[in-house]
Design an enzyme around this catalytic site. Structure first.
Site, short mmCIF file in Angstrom:
data_model
loop_
_atom_site.label_atom_id
_atom_site.label_comp_id
_atom_site.label_asym_id
_atom_site.label_seq_id
_atom_site.Cartn_x
_atom_site.Cartn_y
_atom_site.Cartn_z
N ASP A 121 2.27 6.79 -6.64
CA ASP A 121 3.19 7.11 -5.55
C ASP A 121 3.67 8.55 -5.77
OD1 ASP A 121 2.97 4.27 -5.60
OD2 ASP A 121 4.93 4.06 -4.63
N LYS A 183 4.39 6.14 2.51
CA LYS A 183 5.64 5.58 2.01
C LYS A 183 6.82 6.41 2.52
CE LYS A 183 7.90 4.72 -2.50
NZ LYS A 183 7.68 4.72 -3.96
N LYS A 219 4.43 1.75 3.36
CA LYS A 219 5.38 1.22 2.38
C LYS A 219 6.78 1.67 2.74
CE LYS A 219 6.61 1.23 -2.54
NZ LYS A 219 6.19 1.58 -3.93
#
Length: 259
Positions: A121, A183, A219
């Protein structure tokens, strides 16, 4: 969705098919217990202790969460706990501000891949967005995907700092650059995920899928504290949830921490 229609979808990463199917199941049958496999159980506080990381891993194994997302410093410890379980190991790069040099970010990714992480991430360079330098941002995206050597890659947009137009442009560019999941947030900005964020990202990724046939995940992260928040975000398009409140979500309770 029929099996025939699903076969027409190409997934940007092989591990996204399970996320996609589980989201479909939740929308049709919204049970709290089903959320476990969409949850990246997260502990990214600066003062996280070894015992807290161990407890996070043990809880994730017990609850069968999708992954744990932890600081790079604790990756080796977490790997020893999660090995031979169904919980994936995720960590962060360029966290939480994202304005590291590209060389630094790539070096972080290479190091973490060597430590057996499953998912990366990374925080995008928001300064490039604000300078309208999407050519350099594309280079960052593609370089990190290449360095990941097949690990699943999520880009953290930090939507609290972006306009709706910037969220859309970044999501589309990320998909075009081969990133697997978009995300929303680090959990360190002024706010976490919102329904509006997810809807904008979903709009961009739907256009991308219509043009290419490739599915990219979403996400939602930051501020997800209960089952109702989680359900609303999933219905809006999220296929993963980054939260410190995974246990509370699957048991329909409320989490009061800041992530």
């Amino acid at each position: 969705m029929s099996c025939g229609a699903r076969k027409m979808i190409k997934f940007s990463h092989k591990y996204l098919e399970n996320d996609y199917l589980l989201r479909e199941e939740i929308i049709n049958n919204p049970k709290a217990s089903l959320f476990a496999k969409l949850i990246d159980s997260t502990l990214l506080k600066q003062n996280a202790t070894e015992q807290q990381i161990e407890n996070l891993c043990l809880e994730a194994i017990k609850c069968h969460f999708r992954a744990v997302c932890i600081p790079p410093f604790y990756v080796e410890k977490a790997f020893s706990k999660l090995q031979n379980t169904d919980v994936r190991l995720a960590t962060v790069v360029g966290f939480p501000l994202g304005y590291n040099t590209l060389e630094t970010k790539v070096s972080e990714v290479v190091n973490l891949v060597s430590l057996h992480v499953d998912e990366i991430d990374f925080v995008q360079n928001v300064s490039l967005v604000k300078n309208n330098n999407f050519k350099q941002l594309e280079k960052e995206f593609k370089s990190i995907v290449e360095a990941s050597k097949g690990s699943l890659v999520k880009v953290i947009l930090e939507t609290a700092l972006l306009t709706d137009e910037e969220i859309y442009k970044c999501a589309m560019l990320a998909a075009l650059s081969g990133i697997h999941v978009i995300k929303t947030s680090t959990g360190f900005a002024s706010r976490g995920a919102s329904i509006n964020d997810i809807e904008i990202i979903k709009k961009a990724l739907t256009q991308y899928q219509n043009e290419t046939g490739i599915f990219v995940g979403i996400k939602a992260s930051g501020g997800i504290r209960n089952y109702h928040d989680a359900l609303s975000l999933v219905k809006s398009g999220a296929t993963r949830l980054g939260t410190s409140g995974g246990f509370e979500i699957v048991n329909e309770k409320v989490n009061h921490t800041s992530y």
